[in-house]
Design an enzyme around this catalytic site. Structure first.
Site, PDB file in Angstrom:
ATOM      1  N   HIS A  21       0.829  -1.200   0.000  1.00 56.99           N
ATOM      2  CA  HIS A  21       0.000   0.000   0.000  1.00 56.99           C
ATOM      3  C   HIS A  21       0.867   1.254   0.000  1.00 56.99           C
ATOM      4  O   HIS A  21       0.504   2.268  -0.600  1.00 56.99           O
ATOM      5  CB  HIS A  21      -0.924   0.013   1.221  1.00 56.99           C
ATOM      6  CG  HIS A  21      -2.050  -0.956   1.122  1.00 56.99           C
ATOM      7  ND1 HIS A  21      -3.360  -0.575   0.958  1.00 56.99           N
ATOM      8  CD2 HIS A  21      -2.066  -2.311   1.161  1.00 56.99           C
ATOM      9  CE1 HIS A  21      -4.132  -1.645   0.899  1.00 56.99           C
ATOM     10  NE2 HIS A  21      -3.366  -2.714   1.034  1.00 56.99           N
ATOM     11  N   ASP A 119      -5.995   6.091   1.329  1.00 51.02           N
ATOM     12  CA  ASP A 119      -6.217   4.669   1.090  1.00 51.02           C
ATOM     13  C   ASP A 119      -7.667   4.311   1.412  1.00 51.02           C
ATOM     14  O   ASP A 119      -8.293   4.911   2.292  1.00 51.02           O
ATOM     15  CB  ASP A 119      -5.263   3.853   1.965  1.00 51.02           C
ATOM     16  CG  ASP A 119      -5.208   2.389   1.571  1.00 51.02           C
ATOM     17  OD1 ASP A 119      -6.123   1.642   1.963  1.00 51.02           O
ATOM     18  OD2 ASP A 119      -4.250   1.999   0.887  1.00 51.02           O
TER      19      ASP A 119
END
Length: 454
Positions: A21, A119
């Site tokens: 990520h 995110d």
């Protein structure tokens, strides 16, 4: 005429946990900085792996104009997830539970952000508050457009293990390609994704690390509202542009290998093969007769990785491959390795970062998806012409894939002229996407010009 210079947009970039990520968010932060934005990078504390810590330190040292702001998340709660052993899943849960605290953290920044790129794991806690405050928030998706389409459908779709999933605007997703956890509505990660996707409607936009040529069906269906009505604007701006030097990583061994002769083998930042499977991969590489660069992991978290290679692989293996193989244990800068002219193919788990990095270089792939979104990603790799996939190898641990099978598929990847030509076309299209009037460039300029600049 007003000659007052335009004030740079103040942008906060908020990655979740894990190198998979973190990496795309660092690239996005660099892209925003290169387009006259003033960027604050939100750093999740604590980090789980050496790879994350090293990558953050390297990035900040090479991007002195980017401000770092540490955000300490709530502790993991293993007691409430006693059936979950993966430390990264527990960290994702902690990130999501901490998301509401991020809104206050962003408010303490000086100057405050005029836009946020966050995110998906933060969506449940920040999307609605930022919408109410009038701050544009773009949810950045770290998987393929096709798998993201599946995730958004969890808000209204019941998944039955083994059954194909039909999503409007898309060809059905084969049931065996869907991670088994999504058939369990009580699984922590299933709940986390479903809950996060319910808040997408409050985002200003959705940013995809993909491009029109690679995933035309999924991108079109998302943008046209076929997948899910009420989604905000979808911006495919991939492949995200690498930051820093594009020259090969500092691995002298690679410099001494012929062009396109080396098989690069890596299964990502947290995939751990069994010892038996590692030995079979070694057998396959030995049988193939090809040069190879192999990155081995034996633990989920690299801080705990202490297994000796000599305990995993035989002395005969090392002796027979010493002139044509190199094994590494530490985290490597993969995008730089793939940029090296000696690399001719990539045996990969099909994590989405790896797929996009290979697309940027036209590196043929041998897909070996092991968990998560990777089987869906592998299907996109096949359709786009970037690689081949042996479906019978299954999910990680389903069966022991033998060395002779591995050798045969590696040789196919490295010798197929048809595959190399189609992978080169993907490279060409990925390059065009970022040229003037290219699809990804236009989408990114839309975000910068119409949504972020002040």
């Amino acid at each position: 005429m007003d000659s007052t210079p335009t004030r740079p947009a103040q942008v906060a970039v908020c990655p979740s946990a894990g190198i998979g990520h973190l990496t795309p968010f660092l690239r996005l932060a660099s892209m925003l900085t290169s387009n006259s934005c003033s960027v604050t990078l939100i750093i999740i504390r604590p980090t789980l792996s050496f790879a994350e810590a090293n990558q953050i330190n390297t990035f900040l040292s090479t991007h002195p104009h980017i401000t770092a702001s540490e955000f300490h998340i709530l502790p993991c709660e293993p007691s409430s997830n006693s059936n979950i052993q993966d430390p990264f899943l527990l960290q994702y849960d902690a990130v999501s539970r901490s998301a509401h605290l991020l809104v206050h953290h962003l408010a303490t920044l000086s100057p405050p952000p005029s836009a946020v790129f966050s995110d998906l794991m933060f969506a449940s806690g920040i999307n609605k508050p930022l919408y109410d405050l009038g701050i544009p928030n773009y949810n950045v998706i770290t998987s393929s457009a096709r798998f993201f389409s599946f995730m958004t459908s969890l808000t209204h779709l019941r998944v039955t293990r083994g059954d194909d999933v039909v999503i409007p605007g898309l060809a059905p997703i084969v049931g065996d390609d869907i991670p088994p956890i999504f058939s369990n509505t009580d699984h922590m990660f299933t709940r986390l994704i479903e809950t996060s996707c319910r808040y997408l409607q409050d985002a200003k936009g959705i940013v995809l690390n993909s491009f029109d040529f690679f995933e035309p069906e999924s991108i079109s269906a998302l943008q046209n509202g076929k997948v899910l009505a009420g989604l905000p604007s979808v911006f495919p701006v991939g492949p995200f542009i690498p930051y820093g030097s594009i020259n090969g990583d500092n691995i002298p061994w690679l410099d001494n290998q012929p062009s396109k002769s080396v098989v690069y083998v890596s299964f990502g930042s947290k995939t751990v093969m069994s010892k038996d499977q590692i030995r079979e991969i070694g057998d396959g590489l030995e049988r193939s007769g090809l040069r190879f660069l192999w990155v081995i992991k034996t633990t989920v978290v690299d801080k705990e990785d202490k297994e000796e290679l000599r305990d995993l692989l035989s002395e005969a293996f090392f002796e027979n491959t010493k002139e044509r193989g190199l094994i590494l244990r530490e985290w490597v800068n993969q995008e730089k390795i793939l940029a090296h002219p000696a690399i001719g193919g990539f045996l990969t788990h099909c994590g989405w970062n790896s797929v996009m990095e290979a697309a940027q270089r036209g590196i043929p792939l041998l897909a070996w998806p092991l968990h998560g979104d990777q089987r869906v990603n592998a299907g996109e790799v096949e359709k786009a012409g970037l690689g081949i996939w042996e479906r019978s190898w299954g999910w990680i641990g389903e069966r022991l894939v033998k060395g002779d099978e591995i050798a045969m598929k590696i040789q196919e990847m490295m010798t197929s002229e048809k595959l190399r030509a189609s992978a080169t076309r993907v490279w060409d299209e990925a390059t065009k996407a970022w040229e003037k009037n290219g699809s990804s460039r236009k989408m990114f300029e839309t975000i910068i010009g119409d949504k972020v600049s002040t």
